[in-house]
Each structure stands twice: as structure tokens, then as C-alpha cells.
Motif scaffolding. Sequence first.
Motif, PDB file in Angstrom:
ATOM      1  N   HIS A  44       0.835  -1.206   0.000  1.00  0.00           N
ATOM      2  CA  HIS A  44       0.000   0.000   0.000  1.00  0.00           C
ATOM      3  C   HIS A  44       0.869   1.255   0.000  1.00  0.00           C
ATOM      4  CE1 HIS A  44      -3.226   2.778   0.842  1.00  0.00           C
ATOM      5  NE2 HIS A  44      -2.539   3.231   1.877  1.00  0.00           N
ATOM      6  N   SER A  45       1.894   1.267   0.812  1.00  0.00           N
ATOM      7  CA  SER A  45       2.776   2.434   0.877  1.00  0.00           C
ATOM      8  C   SER A  45       3.539   2.617  -0.429  1.00  0.00           C
ATOM      9  CB  SER A  45       3.767   2.289   2.027  1.00  0.00           C
ATOM     10  OG  SER A  45       3.085   2.258   3.251  1.00  0.00           O
ATOM     11  N   LEU A  46       3.954   1.521  -1.018  1.00  0.00           N
ATOM     12  CA  LEU A  46       4.672   1.604  -2.299  1.00  0.00           C
ATOM     13  C   LEU A  46       3.752   2.122  -3.398  1.00  0.00           C
ATOM     14  CD1 LEU A  46       6.693  -1.728  -2.133  1.00  0.00           C
ATOM     15  CD2 LEU A  46       7.539   0.585  -1.737  1.00  0.00           C
ATOM     16  N   ALA A  47       2.512   1.655  -3.412  1.00  0.00           N
ATOM     17  CA  ALA A  47       1.542   2.122  -4.403  1.00  0.00           C
ATOM     18  C   ALA A  47       1.238   3.603  -4.191  1.00  0.00           C
ATOM     19  CB  ALA A  47       0.264   1.296  -4.327  1.00  0.00           C
ATOM     20  N   GLU A  48       1.124   4.006  -2.951  1.00  0.00           N
ATOM     21  CA  GLU A  48       0.863   5.410  -2.636  1.00  0.00           C
ATOM     22  C   GLU A  48       2.031   6.290  -3.078  1.00  0.00           C
ATOM     23  OE1 GLU A  48      -1.338   8.594  -1.347  1.00  0.00           O
ATOM     24  OE2 GLU A  48      -1.953   6.525  -1.607  1.00  0.00           O
ATOM     25  N   ARG A  49       3.251   5.809  -2.878  1.00  0.00           N
ATOM     26  CA  ARG A  49       4.424   6.564  -3.317  1.00  0.00           C
ATOM     27  C   ARG A  49       4.422   6.709  -4.840  1.00  0.00           C
ATOM     28  NH1 ARG A  49       9.686   3.981  -1.602  1.00  0.00           N
ATOM     29  NH2 ARG A  49       9.155   4.883   0.390  1.00  0.00           N
ATOM     30  N   ALA A  50       4.088   5.646  -5.559  1.00  0.00           N
ATOM     31  CA  ALA A  50       4.042   5.702  -7.022  1.00  0.00           C
ATOM     32  C   ALA A  50       2.971   6.690  -7.481  1.00  0.00           C
ATOM     33  CB  ALA A  50       3.773   4.316  -7.591  1.00  0.00           C
ATOM     34  N   ARG A  51       1.818   6.708  -6.797  1.00  0.00           N
ATOM     35  CA  ARG A  51       0.743   7.633  -7.137  1.00  0.00           C
ATOM     36  C   ARG A  51       1.192   9.076  -6.932  1.00  0.00           C
ATOM     37  NH1 ARG A  51      -3.237  10.599  -4.975  1.00  0.00           N
ATOM     38  NH2 ARG A  51      -2.530  10.247  -2.874  1.00  0.00           N
ATOM     39  N   ARG A  52       1.859   9.345  -5.824  1.00  0.00           N
ATOM     40  CA  ARG A  52       2.346  10.701  -5.550  1.00  0.00           C
ATOM     41  C   ARG A  52       3.385  11.140  -6.574  1.00  0.00           C
ATOM     42  NH1 ARG A  52       2.607   8.819  -0.222  1.00  0.00           N
ATOM     43  NH2 ARG A  52       4.875   8.708  -0.415  1.00  0.00           N
ATOM     44  N   GLU A  53       4.268  10.215  -6.967  1.00  0.00           N
ATOM     45  CA  GLU A  53       5.289  10.547  -7.961  1.00  0.00           C
ATOM     46  C   GLU A  53       4.649  10.899  -9.307  1.00  0.00           C
ATOM     47  OE1 GLU A  53       7.915   7.184  -7.940  1.00  0.00           O
ATOM     48  OE2 GLU A  53       8.927   7.845  -6.111  1.00  0.00           O
ATOM     49  N   LYS A  54       3.587  10.162  -9.664  1.00  0.00           N
ATOM     50  CA  LYS A  54       2.863  10.441 -10.902  1.00  0.00           C
ATOM     51  C   LYS A  54       2.225  11.830 -10.860  1.00  0.00           C
ATOM     52  CE  LYS A  54       0.447   6.787 -13.322  1.00  0.00           C
ATOM     53  NZ  LYS A  54      -0.704   5.930 -13.278  1.00  0.00           N
ATOM     54  N   ILE A  55       1.590  12.147  -9.739  1.00  0.00           N
ATOM     55  CA  ILE A  55       0.955  13.452  -9.575  1.00  0.00           C
ATOM     56  C   ILE A  55       2.001  14.555  -9.648  1.00  0.00           C
ATOM     57  CG2 ILE A  55      -0.223  14.958  -7.905  1.00  0.00           C
ATOM     58  CD1 ILE A  55      -1.775  12.439  -7.001  1.00  0.00           C
ATOM     59  N   ASN A  56       3.126  14.360  -8.991  1.00  0.00           N
ATOM     60  CA  ASN A  56       4.173  15.384  -8.998  1.00  0.00           C
ATOM     61  C   ASN A  56       4.738  15.599 -10.398  1.00  0.00           C
ATOM     62  OD1 ASN A  56       3.942  15.898  -6.269  1.00  0.00           O
ATOM     63  ND2 ASN A  56       5.498  14.405  -5.700  1.00  0.00           N
ATOM     64  N   ALA A  57       4.881  14.517 -11.161  1.00  0.00           N
ATOM     65  CA  ALA A  57       5.392  14.647 -12.535  1.00  0.00           C
ATOM     66  C   ALA A  57       4.409  15.436 -13.392  1.00  0.00           C
ATOM     67  CB  ALA A  57       5.638  13.263 -13.128  1.00  0.00           C
ATOM     68  N   ARG A  58       3.128  15.182 -13.233  1.00  0.00           N
ATOM     69  CA  ARG A  58       2.125  15.908 -14.020  1.00  0.00           C
ATOM     70  C   ARG A  58       2.005  17.363 -13.584  1.00  0.00           C
ATOM     71  NH1 ARG A  58      -1.339  10.660 -14.229  1.00  0.00           N
ATOM     72  NH2 ARG A  58      -0.499   9.806 -16.154  1.00  0.00           N
ATOM     73  N   MET A  59       2.167  17.604 -12.292  1.00  0.00           N
ATOM     74  CA  MET A  59       2.156  18.987 -11.807  1.00  0.00           C
ATOM     75  C   MET A  59       3.345  19.751 -12.379  1.00  0.00           C
ATOM     76  SD  MET A  59      -0.439  19.856  -9.979  1.00  0.00           S
ATOM     77  CE  MET A  59       0.187  21.319  -9.226  1.00  0.00           C
ATOM     78  N   LYS A  60       4.480  19.088 -12.481  1.00  0.00           N
ATOM     79  CA  LYS A  60       5.667  19.729 -13.059  1.00  0.00           C
ATOM     80  C   LYS A  60       5.412  20.097 -14.520  1.00  0.00           C
ATOM     81  CE  LYS A  60      10.588  19.105 -13.812  1.00  0.00           C
ATOM     82  NZ  LYS A  60      11.694  18.181 -13.873  1.00  0.00           N
ATOM     83  N   LEU A  61       4.753  19.187 -15.260  1.00  0.00           N
ATOM     84  CA  LEU A  61       4.398  19.481 -16.653  1.00  0.00           C
ATOM     85  C   LEU A  61       3.479  20.691 -16.749  1.00  0.00           C
ATOM     86  CD1 LEU A  61       3.776  16.045 -18.385  1.00  0.00           C
ATOM     87  CD2 LEU A  61       5.147  17.920 -19.249  1.00  0.00           C
ATOM     88  N   LEU A  62       2.466  20.737 -15.896  1.00  0.00           N
ATOM     89  CA  LEU A  62       1.543  21.870 -15.897  1.00  0.00           C
ATOM     90  C   LEU A  62       2.262  23.170 -15.562  1.00  0.00           C
ATOM     91  CD1 LEU A  62      -1.686  20.464 -14.208  1.00  0.00           C
ATOM     92  CD2 LEU A  62      -1.473  21.377 -16.516  1.00  0.00           C
ATOM     93  N   ARG A  63       3.168  23.116 -14.606  1.00  0.00           N
ATOM     94  CA  ARG A  63       3.929  24.317 -14.237  1.00  0.00           C
ATOM     95  C   ARG A  63       4.731  24.849 -15.416  1.00  0.00           C
ATOM     96  NH1 ARG A  63       6.520  24.327  -8.291  1.00  0.00           N
ATOM     97  NH2 ARG A  63       4.572  24.330  -7.167  1.00  0.00           N
ATOM     98  N   GLU A  64       5.261  23.924 -16.212  1.00  0.00           N
ATOM     99  CA  GLU A  64       6.052  24.340 -17.367  1.00  0.00           C
ATOM    100  C   GLU A  64       5.163  24.915 -18.481  1.00  0.00           C
ATOM    101  OE1 GLU A  64       8.234  20.829 -18.374  1.00  0.00           O
ATOM    102  OE2 GLU A  64       9.547  20.988 -16.631  1.00  0.00           O
ATOM    103  N   LEU A  65       3.928  24.439 -18.583  1.00  0.00           N
ATOM    104  CA  LEU A  65       3.017  24.904 -19.632  1.00  0.00           C
ATOM    105  C   LEU A  65       2.455  26.296 -19.366  1.00  0.00           C
ATOM    106  CD1 LEU A  65       0.933  21.711 -20.460  1.00  0.00           C
ATOM    107  CD2 LEU A  65       2.544  22.869 -21.948  1.00  0.00           C
ATOM    108  N   VAL A  66       2.150  26.573 -18.116  1.00  0.00           N
ATOM    109  CA  VAL A  66       1.485  27.829 -17.768  1.00  0.00           C
ATOM    110  C   VAL A  66       2.541  28.856 -17.364  1.00  0.00           C
ATOM    111  CG1 VAL A  66      -0.170  28.909 -16.201  1.00  0.00           C
ATOM    112  CG2 VAL A  66      -0.588  26.612 -17.060  1.00  0.00           C
ATOM    113  N   PRO A  67       2.548  30.002 -18.044  1.00  0.00           N
ATOM    114  CA  PRO A  67       3.551  31.016 -17.722  1.00  0.00           C
ATOM    115  C   PRO A  67       3.371  31.570 -16.308  1.00  0.00           C
ATOM    116  CG  PRO A  67       2.044  31.793 -19.438  1.00  0.00           C
ATOM    117  CD  PRO A  67       1.671  30.396 -19.132  1.00  0.00           C
ATOM    118  N   GLY A  68       4.474  31.716 -15.613  1.00  0.00           N
ATOM    119  CA  GLY A  68       4.458  32.285 -14.267  1.00  0.00           C
ATOM    120  C   GLY A  68       4.263  31.284 -13.150  1.00  0.00           C
TER     121      GLY A  68
END
Length: 122
Positions: A44-68
Motif C-alpha cells: 500500500h505504501s509503495l503504491a501510494e508513493r508511485a501515485r504521488r510521484e505520478k501526480i508530482n510529474a504531471r504537476m511539473k508538466l503543468l507548471r512548465e506549460l502555464v507562464p508564471g
Amino acid sequence: MGKRKELDKKVKGSTKMKSKSSEENGKLPYVHVRARRGQATDSHSLAERARREKINARMKLLRELVPGCDKIQGTALVLDEIINHVQSLQRQVEMLSMRLAAVNPRIDFNLDTLLASEVSIF
């Protein structure tokens, strides 16, 4: 000293019996693994860590797309900025389509179908 050896033999014998009985039941004996700090062992903890890593990667993509967004700290504030940016883009599309329709009234700009066809492209 003889009693100590005798006691050791009894303890070893009882652990052998326990492991045999657990093998007979088809189950492996439960082994508790103690993790180091910051390292999970259960699925469960490993799956939760993988889920958080996925969310963080997508948030990083969004940050790069939106100026500022690269200067903003905190997930909630970043999401607010992204929502504001998308709403601003929607208003710009509406204004541009209205201006284009005013310039050339023969062209029928149905914004809903225009946006639907753009979404299907992606």
C-alpha cells in the motif's frame, strides 16, 4: 551448562515444529521487516508513493506549460493559477471568434463545434 544446552535444543526443536506446521498449512511464516526511515515495505505504501510521484510529474508538466507558475509555491496556488490561465484562454477564444464573425458574417462560427473538433484532435 548442561541445562543450557538442553534448553537450546528444546527451543530449536519447537521452532522447527512451528515452521513445519506453517509449511503444512501452505503459508509461509510471517516475517516482520523493519524499514529504514523514509523507506516503505508494504504494498500500500509503495503504491501510494508511485501515485504521488505520478501526480508530482504531471504537476511539473503543468507548471512548465502555464507562464508564471514556476515561481509559485504550493500545489493549491499552482492549481489556482492554472485555472485562471485556462479561463483567460477561453475568454480570448470567445472574443476572437466574435471579432472574426463580425469581420466576416458569412462564416458561421459555432464555438461549441469548433472547440469539440479541437479537443478531438488532441
